[in-house]
Design a protein around this motif. Sequence first.
Motif, PDB file in Angstrom:
ATOM      1  N   CYS A   1       0.829  -1.217   0.000  1.00  0.00           N
ATOM      2  CA  CYS A   1       0.000   0.000   0.000  1.00  0.00           C
ATOM      3  C   CYS A   1       0.858   1.259   0.000  1.00  0.00           C
ATOM      4  O   CYS A   1       0.477   2.282  -0.592  1.00  0.00           O
TER       5      CYS A   1
ATOM      6  N   LEU B   1      -0.850   7.069 -11.126  1.00  0.00           N
ATOM      7  CA  LEU B   1      -1.967   6.161 -11.390  1.00  0.00           C
ATOM      8  C   LEU B   1      -3.227   6.921 -11.802  1.00  0.00           C
ATOM      9  O   LEU B   1      -3.993   6.464 -12.658  1.00  0.00           O
TER      10      LEU B   1
ATOM     11  N   ILE C   1      -8.070   2.375  -7.843  1.00  0.00           N
ATOM     12  CA  ILE C   1      -6.884   2.346  -6.978  1.00  0.00           C
ATOM     13  C   ILE C   1      -7.216   1.658  -5.660  1.00  0.00           C
ATOM     14  O   ILE C   1      -6.418   0.868  -5.124  1.00  0.00           O
TER      15      ILE C   1
ATOM     16  N   PHE D   1      -0.233  -3.206 -12.136  1.00  0.00           N
ATOM     17  CA  PHE D   1       0.500  -2.230 -11.334  1.00  0.00           C
ATOM     18  C   PHE D   1       1.962  -2.645 -11.190  1.00  0.00           C
ATOM     19  O   PHE D   1       2.872  -1.837 -11.401  1.00  0.00           O
TER      20      PHE D   1
ATOM     21  N   ARG E   1       0.479   7.327  -6.552  1.00  0.00           N
ATOM     22  CA  ARG E   1      -0.937   7.631  -6.730  1.00  0.00           C
ATOM     23  C   ARG E   1      -1.173   8.677  -7.829  1.00  0.00           C
ATOM     24  O   ARG E   1      -2.060   8.501  -8.675  1.00  0.00           O
TER      25      ARG E   1
ATOM     26  N   CYS F   1      -4.987  -7.026  -4.083  1.00  0.00           N
ATOM     27  CA  CYS F   1      -3.698  -7.552  -3.629  1.00  0.00           C
ATOM     28  C   CYS F   1      -3.876  -8.361  -2.344  1.00  0.00           C
ATOM     29  O   CYS F   1      -3.298  -9.438  -2.180  1.00  0.00           O
TER      30      CYS F   1
ATOM     31  N   VAL G   1       1.794   1.941  -3.507  1.00  0.00           N
ATOM     32  CA  VAL G   1       0.639   2.480  -4.232  1.00  0.00           C
ATOM     33  C   VAL G   1       0.481   3.970  -3.948  1.00  0.00           C
ATOM     34  O   VAL G   1       0.242   4.771  -4.864  1.00  0.00           O
ATOM     35  N   ARG G   2       0.620   4.352  -2.692  1.00  0.00           N
ATOM     36  CA  ARG G   2       0.468   5.766  -2.338  1.00  0.00           C
ATOM     37  C   ARG G   2       1.535   6.636  -3.002  1.00  0.00           C
ATOM     38  O   ARG G   2       1.256   7.760  -3.429  1.00  0.00           O
TER      39      ARG G   2
ATOM     40  N   LEU H   1      -7.364  -1.959  -6.289  1.00  0.00           N
ATOM     41  CA  LEU H   1      -6.024  -2.527  -6.427  1.00  0.00           C
ATOM     42  C   LEU H   1      -5.524  -3.065  -5.095  1.00  0.00           C
ATOM     43  O   LEU H   1      -5.030  -4.198  -5.015  1.00  0.00           O
ATOM     44  N   GLU H   2      -5.651  -2.272  -4.033  1.00  0.00           N
ATOM     45  CA  GLU H   2      -5.183  -2.714  -2.730  1.00  0.00           C
ATOM     46  C   GLU H   2      -6.001  -3.897  -2.226  1.00  0.00           C
ATOM     47  O   GLU H   2      -5.449  -4.853  -1.661  1.00  0.00           O
TER      48      GLU H   2
END
Length: 425
Positions: A328, A338, A347, A397, A335, A354, A331-332, A350-351
């Motif tokens: 995560c 994305l 988004i 991703f 961001r 996962c 991802v941040r 996505l988390e």
Amino acid sequence: MHTNKSGLSNAHVLAIPVFDCHTGETIFDTASKALDCLDPVWRRKIIGISTDGENKMTGRFSGVATRFERVANPSFIRIWCGAHQLDIVLQNIYSKYGDEIFYNTLTKVVGYLRRQFHLIEEMKTKAPTLSNTRWESMNNVANWFKVNRIRVLEYLEEKSPACKPPPVWWIQIMVIAVFAKRAKITFRSLQGHTTLVAAQRQHLSKLKDDIIEYIDAKGPLTAAQMRELQEKEDEPFVFSTQKRYGSTLEDITNFVLDQGSFVLEKIQELDDAQEKKLLEDTGLLLLHAVEGIQEIQAERNERNEVAEEEIPSVLLHDIVNQRHQDFCSVVRRHRERLLTTWNPVEIDALEQQCQEMCTTVKADNVLKEYLSKHTQNTSFQDSWKILNGRFPLVEKFCGGIATVFPGTSQVESDFSLVKGAKNDQ
């Protein structure tokens, strides 16, 4: 262009002609125009750049990498090709081996032998040229001398040119032949079309470990450990310049003698002082290689210094085995990038996807067994294919991060169909 089940596309632009001087500004402007044609919003999407470390590519104020980073979203990834860094390490230790006498003699002997046309006709082979722009050049030259050493030695004894090398040089070239051959394997691995940055780290680490094994080197050493080894009068050590690695003269001797009877005969032609100097120089060659390789890291910051963070994991077995909060966090960081093509709902999905993927894999013994065999050398495609696109957002991703290529071509002429760079005419 190829697109897989998760929507990842793979496209290659083979070459872009540049007819002006290859300044950082010219390269960036030319590349920008090409990228504008491919994707008008590439500045919001671009995630990284790989360079060869040259100043016009990595300069802090006007380098190509700096120019790309200025127009990109945060968490831009800069890579200094590991193969280029390894080449710098090797060129440095080759040139300094034996107080620089070895390399100077090598260039003279190669030049002389390439002019001996009758010998070339007799042997049906010609000494390769020594080039500091070709990573495998030293391996080719040293191996040629190793294979043809008997006839070449006879010829040099007969003609006795001014460049005729002394016995110690023949031992040194045999040492270099072994070392350069092992380095060649790493160079080839670093340039693999499916090699990831993490795999580069593993290949370089394996090279370092193999060199350590050659002479049973100790290290990295603390100051206290170094002093303790220095005090062993019955077991003299050779230490690298920075005193982080050391090896005994006995272990270095065994490595040299392992090169065969030819080397043993040449050692017997040396006096005690020459033999000790040879062993110390050979130990330094290998220990400095270990230290140099230890310092190689592909990821760089805006000053082209070693970055504090490495590229995040992108292989399935790594993702499954890390904490979800780490995923995560990545991802941040990306961001804003994305949001160019994904919306907030995707988004968030996505988390969640996962988390679901990790739970699924950990509960499936077949999947766990499959992933247990994977390493950093596993390709991205092989890593994810068992899921057959079941978690497309995660795969897409991770695939985006994996597009940061770990290497570059070794010389400009490799991009040319005619194998030559454009001249000024």
